[in-house]
Scaffold this motif. Structure first.
Motif, short mmCIF file in Angstrom:
data_model
loop_
_atom_site.label_atom_id
_atom_site.label_comp_id
_atom_site.label_asym_id
_atom_site.label_seq_id
_atom_site.Cartn_x
_atom_site.Cartn_y
_atom_site.Cartn_z
N THR A 1 22.22 58.38 36.19
CA THR A 1 22.43 58.35 34.75
C THR A 1 23.59 59.28 34.44
O THR A 1 24.26 59.76 35.35
CB THR A 1 21.15 58.74 33.98
N LEU A 2 23.83 59.53 33.16
CA LEU A 2 24.98 60.38 32.81
C LEU A 2 24.73 61.11 31.50
O LEU A 2 23.72 60.91 30.83
CB LEU A 2 26.26 59.55 32.73
N LEU B 1 31.49 66.21 18.05
CA LEU B 1 31.98 64.95 17.49
C LEU B 1 31.22 63.75 18.02
O LEU B 1 31.11 62.73 17.34
CB LEU B 1 33.47 64.80 17.80
N ALA B 2 30.72 63.84 19.25
CA ALA B 2 30.00 62.71 19.85
C ALA B 2 29.09 63.24 20.93
O ALA B 2 29.37 64.26 21.56
CB ALA B 2 30.98 61.70 20.42
N MET B 3 27.98 62.53 21.16
CA MET B 3 27.03 62.93 22.19
C MET B 3 26.27 61.71 22.69
O MET B 3 25.74 60.93 21.91
CB MET B 3 26.05 63.97 21.64
N VAL B 4 26.23 61.55 24.00
CA VAL B 4 25.42 60.52 24.65
C VAL B 4 24.64 61.20 25.75
O VAL B 4 25.23 61.81 26.64
CB VAL B 4 26.29 59.38 25.23
N GLY B 5 23.32 61.11 25.71
CA GLY B 5 22.49 61.85 26.64
C GLY B 5 21.99 61.08 27.83
O GLY B 5 21.35 61.66 28.72
N GLN B 6 22.27 59.77 27.89
CA GLN B 6 21.81 58.93 29.00
C GLN B 6 22.81 57.79 29.22
O GLN B 6 23.60 57.47 28.33
CB GLN B 6 20.43 58.32 28.70
N LYS B 7 22.74 57.17 30.37
CA LYS B 7 23.53 55.96 30.61
C LYS B 7 22.98 54.86 29.71
O LYS B 7 21.78 54.56 29.73
CB LYS B 7 23.40 55.53 32.08
N LEU B 8 23.84 54.27 28.89
CA LEU B 8 23.41 53.22 27.98
C LEU B 8 23.52 51.86 28.65
O LEU B 8 24.48 51.59 29.38
CB LEU B 8 24.27 53.25 26.71
N GLU C 1 14.62 59.32 26.14
CA GLU C 1 14.80 60.33 25.10
C GLU C 1 15.39 61.63 25.63
O GLU C 1 16.05 62.35 24.89
CB GLU C 1 13.47 60.62 24.41
N TRP C 2 15.16 61.97 26.90
CA TRP C 2 15.67 63.22 27.41
C TRP C 2 17.19 63.24 27.30
O TRP C 2 17.87 62.34 27.76
CB TRP C 2 15.24 63.42 28.86
N ASN C 3 17.70 64.30 26.69
CA ASN C 3 19.13 64.40 26.40
C ASN C 3 19.82 65.27 27.44
O ASN C 3 19.83 66.49 27.33
CB ASN C 3 19.31 64.97 24.99
N ASN C 4 20.43 64.63 28.44
CA ASN C 4 21.11 65.39 29.48
C ASN C 4 22.30 66.17 28.95
O ASN C 4 22.71 67.16 29.55
CB ASN C 4 21.57 64.44 30.60
N ALA D 1 40.79 67.38 21.22
CA ALA D 1 39.36 67.39 21.51
C ALA D 1 39.11 67.80 22.95
O ALA D 1 39.99 67.68 23.82
CB ALA D 1 38.74 66.02 21.24
N VAL D 2 37.90 68.28 23.20
CA VAL D 2 37.44 68.65 24.53
C VAL D 2 36.25 67.78 24.86
O VAL D 2 35.42 67.48 23.99
CB VAL D 2 37.03 70.14 24.56
N GLY D 3 36.14 67.36 26.12
CA GLY D 3 35.01 66.51 26.49
C GLY D 3 34.48 66.84 27.86
O GLY D 3 35.20 67.39 28.71
N ALA D 4 33.21 66.52 28.09
CA ALA D 4 32.57 66.73 29.39
C ALA D 4 31.75 65.50 29.74
O ALA D 4 31.13 64.88 28.87
CB ALA D 4 31.68 67.97 29.37
N VAL D 5 31.78 65.15 31.03
CA VAL D 5 30.99 64.02 31.55
C VAL D 5 30.25 64.50 32.79
O VAL D 5 30.87 65.02 33.73
CB VAL D 5 31.87 62.82 31.89
N TRP D 6 28.94 64.33 32.80
CA TRP D 6 28.11 64.62 33.97
C TRP D 6 27.46 63.33 34.44
O TRP D 6 27.03 62.50 33.63
CB TRP D 6 27.02 65.64 33.63
#
Length: 730
Positions: free
Chosen positions: A352-353, A366-373, A381-384, A599-604
């Protein structure tokens, strides 16, 4: 009736005998029941509306139970529900609703009697029981055959009696209509009468006819009946007859309802003049999907907003005082871009991501995605992005290198690269390759080498580095050891993005924020981020931060793919980009944290449960393309800008590349203080003129107030003012 009386007497006698034996255990057991008063928040007036920064609705925060039980996001009051709907539900689900006190003992006995006779099992469940079961007791098993079934049932009865003592029948019915499950609606559950009316009939609850109300009611016990409309007709007929018998409707109303040519969504039905179905065809089985019903966007961001609101104001203020209007930091364009990037991301099977975009100048999310969509699926629901704590790998190295710059070490400083024993710690470079020569800091970061990095960490001092990390809300255990320098720190993508923001904004760390303004229903402002400033602190001088930024840009741009560039896929045409990958042992965690002037961004990327991923997946191939897709989508249409360079920066050649250095004069302007540098002095104010009625002051052009240590150098302007300066200091 004789049978019922005898059976009741027997049960009562058994209960009296057993009460004295088990009462101490029962008292202790009842203490752990959920608080039935949580149902107070299930009212229409308690919903909190959440808006994006452009004023569009993100979602509605209606309460969740403390045990995690969820209710419909769109609550309706009882006067917004058709009286026919109310009557049909009572008739079908709890005909003695107005006669019992939460538990229908007569219904229970009737069910036992029928079970003894081998007839259809009836549980005697009341509307109150179902409200309790669907809210307060959602975490307990709901199966008669399980060992915990009896315990759950007794808890359900006790809570039901408490609820009936504290709420009116109308309130209980209202709660029921808002929480009951009505089946699946594509990617989401259909909860409550608002969702059911919209999903199955495309109407609002208040507009439901008698026939439509009966139809929806018959779906409650078994939503799969939707797929057999002809089979539903007989059930609808019997319910209409029961409603006449109970006095809810007249025989004429029943007959008119039967003849109504109802068309559930997705069905094509033809009737004769008497109301009999001639043909029923399911022409679109996906018609009851709920994109138009569920207004909630950015679920993981919304989840964090809810937590933040409760932490700031408490549940009572959020849900019990008419609700709030919340204006958040969410940028719809950024969120859409992040969600699209998540949807299209190519990641290892079973992984997942998490993704986040920050405004580096304010810390606003500005934006947040907590799982692979995935299309058609509700994300876990768990927000990585905000809740996860994963090892960051080499993405921590730029923070160490910039701490070294702060101490006076420069980009051309070298460390010898060879296998090294650090005293019971024998790390390796990635792939076990070594140069066996002196390598500059810039080269070592470009190639993400471990040995030179660890040698640098010893020079910087592990305690100094840990202290620096703490100023950016990155906390490592005291016994972490030297491995901290190459990424054993565990934290979230949100916190890493906030740390990298200091490279862009001139060295300031901002605590990430979700909320800009909160208003009560009467319009009174309860919170304003401009007035109630989020926490911030200087972590690097502007010059030191810029040298760190220069090294980050080098990681993306210095090398070709053939030379080992790990981040070239993060490039965005027309924009300056910097960033760093990170891969932990066994490819457990893959990272890319990157910066642009806007903007600054991070991807895990990783497995939710932890554990390694295939060896052919590493951060350089997986994460930069995802990050690039997310950021490029957000930046599309914006005029490209460049990073602001402060005074006191010069360039020298290092390994064939222009590398930034802090001038000696600028370095002396900041006293070295380890992990907590003193604010930099940008420029001197001219000597006051002889006429002391005027003064020369440095003004922050963004605010019109006096510049301080957080003002970027390019935003400082000297202005002559008259009289007292107090007005600028407010």
């Amino acid at each position: 009736m004789k049978f019922f009386r005898a059976l009741f007497a027997l049960i009562f006698s058994i209960l009296l005998v057993g009460a004295g034996v088990v009462s101490p255990f029962v008292v202790n057991w009842l203490r752990h029941l959920p608080d039935y008063r949580e149902l107070d928040s299930l009212t229409l007036g308690s919903t909190t509306k959440v808006y994006a920064r452009d004023g569009s609705l993100v979602g509605i925060l209606s309460p969740t139970m403390s045990n995690g039980g969820h209710i419909n996001r769109t609550l309706v009051d009882l006067d917004q529900v058709s009286p026919y709907m109310q009557a049909s539900v009572i008739t079908a689900e709890d005909r003695r609703f107005f006669e019992h006190y939460g538990v229908d003992f007569l219904g229970i006995l009737r069910g036992i009697y029928k079970t003894v006779k081998g007839e259809r099992l009836e549980g005697g469940s009341t509307l109150t029981n179902q409200v309790v079961k669907n809210t307060l007791l959602t975490n307990l098993a709901d199966k008669r055959t399980e060992p915990g079934g009896l315990q759950r049932k007794i808890q359900e009865w006790v809570l039901s009696i408490q609820v009936e003592r504290s709420f009116t029948k109308e309130e209980v019915l209202n709660h029921y209509l808002n929480v009951i499950y009505w089946g699946r609606g594509g990617a989401v559950d259909i909860l409550g009468v608002h969702g059911a009316a919209r999903a199955y009939l495309g109407k609002l609850p208040r507009d439901l006819t008698l026939a439509e109300s009966v139809y929806l009611t018959r779906l409650i016990p078994k939503p799969a009946r939707y797929f057999d409309y002809k089979g539903m007709r007989g059930l609808m007929k019997s319910l209409l007859d029961d409603m006449v018998e109970d006095g809810w409707i007249t025989a004429q109303e029943r007959d008119e309802a039967w003849k109504e040519k109802m068309q559930p969504r997705g069905w094509k039905v033809t009737y004769d003049d008497k109301g009999n179905v001639l043909e029923a065809r399911l022409v679109n089985e996906k018609a009851k999907n709920l994109p138009s019903v569920v207004t909630e966007r950015a679920p993981h961001f919304l989840q964090q907003v809810e937590r933040d609101l409760i932490a700031k104001f408490g549940r009572e203020k959020v849900y019990g005082s008419g609700g709030l209007n919340v204006y958040t930091t969410l940028d719809p364009k950024a969120q859409d871009s992040a969600e699209k990037a998540s949807m299209n991301a190519q990641i290892p099977p079973g992984a997942t991501l998490a993704m986040v975009i920050l405004d580096p100048y304010t810390g606003e999310i500005l934006a947040m995605v907590g799982q692979k969509l995935k299309p058609g699926q509700v994300p876990v629901e768990w927000n990585n992005a905000a809740q996860g704590a994963r090892q960051v790998g080499s993405s921590i190295k730029p923070l160490l290198y910039t701490t070294a710059i702060e101490q006076g070490i420069t980009q051309d400083h070298t460390e010898f690269d060879e296998p090294t024993d650090f005293g019971n710690y024998k790390p390796q470079n990635f792939g076990g390759k070594y140069a066996y020569r002196d390598l500059s800091l810039r080269w070592s970061l470009d190639h993400s080498l471990n040995i030179p990095t660890l040698k640098l960490a010893k020079k910087v001092g592990l305690n100094n580095f840990m202290s620096k990390l703490r100023t950016m809300d990155l906390h490592a255990p005291d016994d972490v050891g030297l491995s901290l320098a190459i990424g054993t720190l565990e934290t979230s993508p949100l916190k890493m993005a906030a740390a990298y923001a200091a490279f862009v904004n001139g060295g300031t760390w901002y605590r990430p924020s979700y909320i800009r303004r909160v208003e009560a229903q009467n319009g009174r402002t309860l919170y304003d981020s401009w007035r109630d400033r989020p926490e911030k602190r200087r972590v690097f001088s502007p010059q030191v931060a810029y040298v760190g930024l220069d090294m980050l840009m080098g990681v993306v741009n210095d090398l070709t793919p053939e030379q080992g560039n790990l981040a070239y896929k993060a490039k965005i045409p027309g924009w300056q980009v910097g960033g760093k990958t990170g891969t932990t042992n066994e490819q457990k965690d893959l990272w890319f944290v990157g910066v642009t002037p806007a903007a600054v961004g991070a991807v895990w990327v990783g497995r939710q449960e932890g554990g390694g991923m295939p060896a052919n997946f590493y951060s350089g191939t997986v994460n930069p393309p995802i990050w690039q897709s997310m950021m490029a989508g957000y930046l599309a249409g914006k005029p490209p800008t460049t990073f602001a360079k402060p005074d006191g920066i010069v360039y020298r050649m290092v390994d064939g590349h222009q590398a930034a250095y802090v001038t000696e004069r600028a370095r002396k302007a900041v006293r070295p203080t380890g992990g907590d540098p003193t604010p930099v002095v940008y420029q001197s104010v001219e000597k006051p003129p002889e006429d002391y009625s005027t003064s020369m002051v440095a003004i922050d052009t963004r605010t019109g107030k006096l510049a301080d240590e957080f003002t970027p150098p390019d935003r400082v302007k000297l202005r002559r003012v008259y009289g007292d300066l107090t007005g600028f200091m407010q």
